[in-house]
Design an enzyme around this catalytic site. Sequence first.
Site, PDB file in Angstrom:
ATOM      1  N   GLN A  85     -13.139   3.106  -3.033  1.00  0.00           N
ATOM      2  CA  GLN A  85     -13.543   1.736  -2.436  1.00  0.00           C
ATOM      3  C   GLN A  85     -14.614   2.317  -1.510  1.00  0.00           C
ATOM      4  O   GLN A  85     -15.015   3.198  -1.336  1.00  0.00           O
ATOM      5  CB  GLN A  85     -12.274   1.416  -1.393  1.00  0.00           C
ATOM      6  CG  GLN A  85     -11.222   1.077  -1.830  1.00  0.00           C
ATOM      7  CD  GLN A  85      -9.984   0.420  -0.959  1.00  0.00           C
ATOM      8  OE1 GLN A  85     -10.031   1.112   0.220  1.00  0.00           O
ATOM      9  NE2 GLN A  85      -8.929  -0.513  -1.425  1.00  0.00           N
TER      10      GLN A  85
ATOM     11  N   TRP B 203       0.822  -1.256  -0.046  1.00  0.00           N
ATOM     12  CA  TRP B 203       0.127  -0.118   0.094  1.00  0.00           C
ATOM     13  C   TRP B 203       0.999   1.136   0.103  1.00  0.00           C
ATOM     14  O   TRP B 203       0.683   2.200   0.795  1.00  0.00           O
ATOM     15  CB  TRP B 203      -0.930   0.141   1.403  1.00  0.00           C
ATOM     16  CG  TRP B 203      -1.958  -1.136   1.173  1.00  0.00           C
ATOM     17  CD1 TRP B 203      -2.792  -1.150   0.218  1.00  0.00           C
ATOM     18  CD2 TRP B 203      -2.352  -1.784   2.191  1.00  0.00           C
ATOM     19  NE1 TRP B 203      -3.745  -2.159   0.351  1.00  0.00           N
ATOM     20  CE2 TRP B 203      -3.481  -2.725   1.710  1.00  0.00           C
ATOM     21  CE3 TRP B 203      -2.073  -2.415   3.658  1.00  0.00           C
ATOM     22  CZ2 TRP B 203      -4.069  -3.676   2.388  1.00  0.00           C
ATOM     23  CZ3 TRP B 203      -2.582  -3.214   4.362  1.00  0.00           C
ATOM     24  CH2 TRP B 203      -3.680  -4.036   3.685  1.00  0.00           C
TER      25      TRP B 203
ATOM     26  N   HIS C 169      -6.744   3.277   1.481  1.00  0.00           N
ATOM     27  CA  HIS C 169      -7.781   2.528   1.508  1.00  0.00           C
ATOM     28  C   HIS C 169      -8.674   3.231   2.642  1.00  0.00           C
ATOM     29  O   HIS C 169      -8.451   4.393   3.055  1.00  0.00           O
ATOM     30  CB  HIS C 169      -7.527   1.257   2.105  1.00  0.00           C
ATOM     31  CG  HIS C 169      -6.509   1.131   3.342  1.00  0.00           C
ATOM     32  ND1 HIS C 169      -6.554  -0.056   3.757  1.00  0.00           N
ATOM     33  CD2 HIS C 169      -6.330   2.109   4.065  1.00  0.00           C
ATOM     34  CE1 HIS C 169      -5.689  -0.262   4.801  1.00  0.00           C
ATOM     35  NE2 HIS C 169      -5.586   1.340   4.873  1.00  0.00           N
TER      36      HIS C 169
ATOM     37  N   VAL D  79      -7.502  -7.647  10.477  1.00  0.00           N
ATOM     38  CA  VAL D  79      -8.643  -8.426  10.752  1.00  0.00           C
ATOM     39  C   VAL D  79      -8.115  -9.654  11.145  1.00  0.00           C
ATOM     40  O   VAL D  79      -6.660 -10.290  10.917  1.00  0.00           O
ATOM     41  CB  VAL D  79      -9.316  -8.847   9.912  1.00  0.00           C
ATOM     42  CG1 VAL D  79     -10.570  -7.637   9.437  1.00  0.00           C
ATOM     43  CG2 VAL D  79      -8.722  -9.068   8.495  1.00  0.00           C
TER      44      VAL D  79
ATOM     45  N   ALA E 132     -15.555  -6.515   9.516  1.00  0.00           N
ATOM     46  CA  ALA E 132     -15.376  -5.373   8.531  1.00  0.00           C
ATOM     47  C   ALA E 132     -15.069  -5.894   7.111  1.00  0.00           C
ATOM     48  O   ALA E 132     -14.913  -6.984   7.127  1.00  0.00           O
ATOM     49  CB  ALA E 132     -14.089  -4.521   9.121  1.00  0.00           C
TER      50      ALA E 132
ATOM     51  N   ARG F 263      -2.873   5.228  -4.523  1.00  0.00           N
ATOM     52  CA  ARG F 263      -1.922   4.511  -4.457  1.00  0.00           C
ATOM     53  C   ARG F 263      -0.826   4.708  -5.258  1.00  0.00           C
ATOM     54  O   ARG F 263      -1.054   5.173  -6.602  1.00  0.00           O
ATOM     55  CB  ARG F 263      -2.319   3.023  -4.684  1.00  0.00           C
ATOM     56  CG  ARG F 263      -3.170   2.504  -3.698  1.00  0.00           C
ATOM     57  CD  ARG F 263      -3.366   1.162  -3.622  1.00  0.00           C
ATOM     58  NE  ARG F 263      -4.571   0.565  -2.595  1.00  0.00           N
ATOM     59  CZ  ARG F 263      -4.851  -0.251  -2.291  1.00  0.00           C
ATOM     60  NH1 ARG F 263      -4.595  -1.344  -2.742  1.00  0.00           N
ATOM     61  NH2 ARG F 263      -5.900  -0.515  -1.278  1.00  0.00           N
TER      62      ARG F 263
HETATM   63  C1  YSA Z   1     -10.044  -5.753   4.034  1.00  0.00           C
HETATM   64  C2  YSA Z   1     -10.461  -6.194   5.085  1.00  0.00           C
HETATM   65  C3  YSA Z   1     -11.302  -5.321   5.927  1.00  0.00           C
HETATM   66  O1  YSA Z   1     -11.667  -5.967   7.245  1.00  0.00           O
HETATM   67  C4  YSA Z   1     -11.715  -4.123   5.628  1.00  0.00           C
HETATM   68  C5  YSA Z   1     -11.200  -3.808   4.164  1.00  0.00           C
HETATM   69  C6  YSA Z   1     -10.397  -4.815   3.468  1.00  0.00           C
HETATM   70  C7  YSA Z   1      -9.841  -4.016   2.106  1.00  0.00           C
HETATM   71  C8  YSA Z   1      -8.600  -3.340   2.487  1.00  0.00           C
HETATM   72  N1  YSA Z   1      -8.548  -2.147   3.207  1.00  0.00           N
HETATM   73  C9  YSA Z   1      -7.871  -3.058   1.023  1.00  0.00           C
HETATM   74  O2  YSA Z   1      -7.686  -1.929   0.656  1.00  0.00           O
HETATM   75  N2  YSA Z   1      -7.607  -4.174   0.225  1.00  0.00           N
HETATM   76  S1  YSA Z   1      -6.985  -4.315  -1.218  1.00  0.00           S
HETATM   77  O3  YSA Z   1      -5.783  -3.605  -1.270  1.00  0.00           O
HETATM   78  O4  YSA Z   1      -7.316  -5.486  -1.624  1.00  0.00           O
HETATM   79  O5  YSA Z   1      -8.126  -3.219  -1.953  1.00  0.00           O
HETATM   80  C10 YSA Z   1      -9.562  -3.643  -2.045  1.00  0.00           C
HETATM   81  C11 YSA Z   1     -10.127  -3.600  -3.446  1.00  0.00           C
HETATM   82  O6  YSA Z   1      -9.771  -2.209  -3.832  1.00  0.00           O
HETATM   83  C12 YSA Z   1      -9.536  -4.763  -4.190  1.00  0.00           C
HETATM   84  O7  YSA Z   1     -10.231  -5.820  -4.208  1.00  0.00           O
HETATM   85  C13 YSA Z   1      -9.966  -3.900  -5.691  1.00  0.00           C
HETATM   86  O8  YSA Z   1     -11.177  -4.253  -5.790  1.00  0.00           O
HETATM   87  C14 YSA Z   1      -9.479  -2.593  -5.200  1.00  0.00           C
HETATM   88  N3  YSA Z   1      -8.573  -2.025  -5.775  1.00  0.00           N
HETATM   89  C15 YSA Z   1      -7.320  -2.137  -5.033  1.00  0.00           C
HETATM   90  N4  YSA Z   1      -6.011  -1.726  -5.879  1.00  0.00           N
HETATM   91  C16 YSA Z   1      -6.899  -1.036  -6.859  1.00  0.00           C
HETATM   92  C17 YSA Z   1      -8.176  -1.261  -6.843  1.00  0.00           C
HETATM   93  N5  YSA Z   1      -9.090  -0.759  -7.736  1.00  0.00           N
HETATM   94  C18 YSA Z   1      -8.314  -0.012  -8.735  1.00  0.00           C
HETATM   95  N6  YSA Z   1      -7.101   0.430  -8.790  1.00  0.00           N
HETATM   96  C19 YSA Z   1      -6.296  -0.176  -8.110  1.00  0.00           C
HETATM   97  N7  YSA Z   1      -5.232  -0.066  -7.991  1.00  0.00           N
END
Ligand code: YSA
Length: 346
Positions: free
Chosen positions: A215, A156, A175, A258, A312, A201
């Site tokens: 998100q 991240w 996020h 989590v 969450a 990001r």
């Molecule tokens: C996980 C567990 C929890 O209890 C609560 C929240 C989360 C999500 C966590 N905060 C998170 O950001 N996970 S993630 O990095 O995998 O991103 C979540 C979602 O954002 C992904 O599944 C995807 O749908 C989207 N995403 C991630 N990077 C992206 C993106 N969409 C577009 N461009 C990107 N660069």
Amino acid sequence: MLDQVRAIAAEAHRHLAQATTEQELELWRTRFLGRKGALNELLRGLGTLPADQRPVVGAEANRLKRELEAAFEQRREALVARARAAALEADRVDITLPGRPPVIGTLHPTTQMIRRITEIFASLGFDIVTGPEVEWDYYNFEALNIPPGHPARDQWDTFWITPEDSERPMLLRTHTSPMQVRIMEKQKPPVRVVVPGRVYRYEATDATHESVFHQFEGLAVDEGVTMADLNGTIYTFARRMFGERRRIRFRCDFFPFVEPGVDVAVDCWVCEGAGCTLCRRSGWIEVMGAGMVHPRVLEYAGIDPRRYTGFAFGGGVERFSMLLHRIDDIRLFYGNDIRFLRQFVA
Ligand code: YSA
């Protein structure tokens, strides 16, 4: 001298009839009625006349003056009326022509998707809140159980914007999860919120990745909240969003905030799980990360983890749109191509 008065009268009337513009009219006024105009010149010469002729010529000259002033006014009004009539004629509108329909805009597909997501959760009793996009390292990482040096930070990476005079690192949030802690700090359980919003990001863009995207985050905290509540909530949401026959799959996944953490997938709504290009032949489509809120995160927010538990979840808004509308490139969302946007007339 009376002859002179008559000559001026004849000449003035002739020229007045020829004046067709405001400018010409003004020139005429200066020439015949102005301080150095013909009439005043004549009146100035009265003194040279024999005494008995002065009143006669003077009276006649003054009468002519009033006459010319009235004629001037009349001519001016006529010219104004003519100009107005010409303007009206030029502006004439043909009311029998068919109207031109106004171009009506439409909500951006991302806004539409945020509304769709939040409406479903609102109907399940969740409040909808938003939070800052400029965030402290503390909320984005530390209070989410990601201390400095934690390997999850690499996943991240973001844009750091720490002010020069600040000891506390500041960034563009990666996020919507930092809102978990912010909300719990302010509101004691029961908590049920969904947070949609923009995130950032430091990422090379490609067909499925943007460096700025959206998100949504969900959080529920109370006494006795279990994985079964998470399951039921996601299940209801998935069916409303992706279709009434949907099944969901939880698989173990890791997020530092989590425990346990899960990856949530929905069976493919195009092939009903048989395998197709949308689900990459797997029959499942991953839609969210989720889990039970880590006790340490509750502690950071000042909530006693021995008494309260919570779940969450979080997902990507554009990715939802891509899945549902079969959009194959996320960059279309910010390309400002009207041909793309027009396809989302609500
Ligand atoms: C996980 C567990 C929890 O209890 C609560 C929240 C989360 C999500 C966590 N905060 C998170 O950001 N996970 S993630 O990095 O995998 O991103 C979540 C979602 O954002 C992904 O599944 C995807 O749908 C989207 N995403 C991630 N990077 C992206 C993106 N969409 C577009 N461009 C990107 N660069």
